[in-house]
Design a protein around this motif. Structure first.
Motif, PDB file in Angstrom:
ATOM      1  N   HIS A 210       4.573  -6.743 -10.927  1.00 54.40           N
ATOM      2  CA  HIS A 210       3.766  -7.864 -10.467  1.00 54.40           C
ATOM      3  C   HIS A 210       4.405  -9.179 -10.907  1.00 54.40           C
ATOM      4  CE1 HIS A 210       0.377 -10.277  -9.314  1.00 54.40           C
ATOM      5  NE2 HIS A 210      -0.418  -9.238  -9.104  1.00 54.40           N
TER       6      HIS A 210
ATOM      7  N   LEU B  44       6.383  -0.367  -9.441  1.00 58.62           N
ATOM      8  CA  LEU B  44       5.784  -1.614  -8.977  1.00 58.62           C
ATOM      9  C   LEU B  44       5.799  -2.635 -10.104  1.00 58.62           C
ATOM     10  CD1 LEU B  44       4.616   0.228  -6.626  1.00 58.62           C
ATOM     11  CD2 LEU B  44       2.736  -1.408  -6.562  1.00 58.62           C
TER      12      LEU B  44
ATOM     13  N   LEU C 278      -5.548  -1.162  -5.407  1.00 59.78           N
ATOM     14  CA  LEU C 278      -4.380  -2.022  -5.218  1.00 59.78           C
ATOM     15  C   LEU C 278      -4.785  -3.492  -5.199  1.00 59.78           C
ATOM     16  CD1 LEU C 278      -1.503  -2.866  -4.469  1.00 59.78           C
ATOM     17  CD2 LEU C 278      -2.001  -2.218  -2.105  1.00 59.78           C
TER      18      LEU C 278
ATOM     19  N   SER D  78       0.828  -1.213   0.000  1.00 62.27           N
ATOM     20  CA  SER D  78       0.000   0.000   0.000  1.00 62.27           C
ATOM     21  C   SER D  78       0.858   1.257   0.000  1.00 62.27           C
ATOM     22  CB  SER D  78      -0.936   0.007   1.213  1.00 62.27           C
ATOM     23  OG  SER D  78      -1.855  -1.057   1.155  1.00 62.27           O
TER      24      SER D  78
ATOM     25  N   TRP E 276      -5.488  -4.892  -8.618  1.00 57.80           N
ATOM     26  CA  TRP E 276      -4.234  -5.146  -9.353  1.00 57.80           C
ATOM     27  C   TRP E 276      -3.523  -6.360  -8.786  1.00 57.80           C
ATOM     28  CZ3 TRP E 276       0.929  -4.694  -7.528  1.00 57.80           C
ATOM     29  CH2 TRP E 276       1.918  -4.717  -8.520  1.00 57.80           C
TER      30      TRP E 276
ATOM     31  N   TRP F 214       2.388   1.538  -3.442  1.00 49.50           N
ATOM     32  CA  TRP F 214       1.331   1.890  -4.403  1.00 49.50           C
ATOM     33  C   TRP F 214       1.077   3.395  -4.390  1.00 49.50           C
ATOM     34  CZ3 TRP F 214      -1.210  -0.836  -8.080  1.00 49.50           C
ATOM     35  CH2 TRP F 214      -2.441  -0.374  -8.547  1.00 49.50           C
ATOM     36  N   GLN F 215       0.991   3.953  -3.198  1.00 49.55           N
ATOM     37  CA  GLN F 215       0.763   5.389  -3.068  1.00 49.55           C
ATOM     38  C   GLN F 215       1.949   6.185  -3.597  1.00 49.55           C
ATOM     39  OE1 GLN F 215       0.204   6.681   0.987  1.00 49.55           O
ATOM     40  NE2 GLN F 215      -0.746   8.613   0.374  1.00 49.55           N
TER      41      GLN F 215
END
Length: 288
Positions: free
Chosen positions: A188, A186, A282, A172, A285, A175-176
């Motif tokens: 994945h 980021l 988030l 988190s 995603w 993400w921000q």
């Protein structure tokens, strides 16, 4: 914030002298740390034949097993573009405008299952010997029981970084930051698995690596899970001999093992838990 565990201390970052172009790889355990280190090594050296073991090229700065001054000195001696490993969330390390920060996310259930198997591969007596701490009395529960406990455990992220609250805090926060900063990226795990070539090119572009087109196929091949598993002796993060079996570090590499263990009701409970810990965008995603 300062993060500590039995073998980590984020305070070792305090005062670290950054250079232009440094890459900090910030991940939760078993979420793609070694994979991203390998990708960065391939982008830095532009060859699959690395000049040293991966853990030497990309030290884990927070790890108490190696004295901090020794790690800093090794990084100071490096002439290539540096890429440094950490499991600390970004709010626990200095954010320097000269550096790039890569946070790798993996489906938390898959991370938890992989972490379960990794914990059984650790030589805890060796870790205690190196850190000067007591020998852990860890005894794993059956895997599904351990996963359900992990989902429900209510603990602060600073107290247990690899807990579900710890994972969600780490992601988190990143993400921000990524939404408003060009030097936070980021990645994945599922994207690396689905199209490694495309994702490596995206990473190279964001981190400002220039790679000749003719070498791309060999780099992508070298970053594949099977090829990395074949090179476990050089790539597994085990410079101090804390793994019982370095080959077991590269266990499966696929996604879905966490979901396979849960009933529909248990999975719905997991989703309810995560909805309390992270924002909806988030989670959409992360869980896709």
């Amino acid at each position: 914030m300062r993060y500590r565990s039995e073998d980590e201390d984020s305070g070792r970052w305090d005062g670290f002298p950054f250079r232009d172009g440094d890459v900090v790889i910030s991940t939760r355990s078993k979420s793609g740390t070694t994979w991203m280190q390998m990708i960065c090594a391939l982008l830095v050296f532009r060859t699959a034949e690395l000049p040293a073991k991966l853990s030497t090229l990309s030290p884990w700065l927070d790890w108490l097993v190696t004295p901090r001054d020794e790690v800093w000195a090794a990084l100071a001696d490096q002439q290539h573009r540096r890429f440094i490993k950490t499991h600390t969330p970004l709010d626990g390390i200095p954010i320097d405008a000269r550096a790039h920060y890569v946070v790798v996310a993996r489906h938390p259930l898959d991370m938890a299952v992989s972490m379960f198997h990794q914990s059984r591969n650790l030589d805890r007596a060796r870790i205690a010997e190196l850190t000067g701490g007591p020998v852990s009395t860890y005894q794993p529960a059956p895997i599904k029981e351990a996963l359900l406990r992990w989902i429900d455990r209510d603990v602060s992220p600073a107290e247990a970084m690899d807990s579900l609250p710890g994972v969600m805090w780490h992601l988190s926060d990143a993400w921000q930051r990524a939404a408003s900063s060009d030097n936070v990226l980021l990645v994945h795990y599922a994207d690396l698995s689905a199209d490694l070539d495309a994702e490596m090119r995206r990473i190279a572009e964001r981190l400002r690596f220039e790679v000749p087109e003719e070498v791309w196929p060999s780099l992508v091949d070298a970053a594949g899970f099977a090829r990395m598993r074949d090179r476990a002796a050089d790539l597994a993060p085990d410079p101090a001999g804390v793994l019982k079996d370095p080959n077991a570090f590269f266990r499966r590499g696929a996604s879905g093992s966490g979901r396979e263990l849960l009933t529909d009701e248990e999975f719905a409970h997991y989703l309810d838990r995560t909805s309390e810990l992270a924002p909806p965008d988030l989670l959409a995603w992360l869980h896709r």
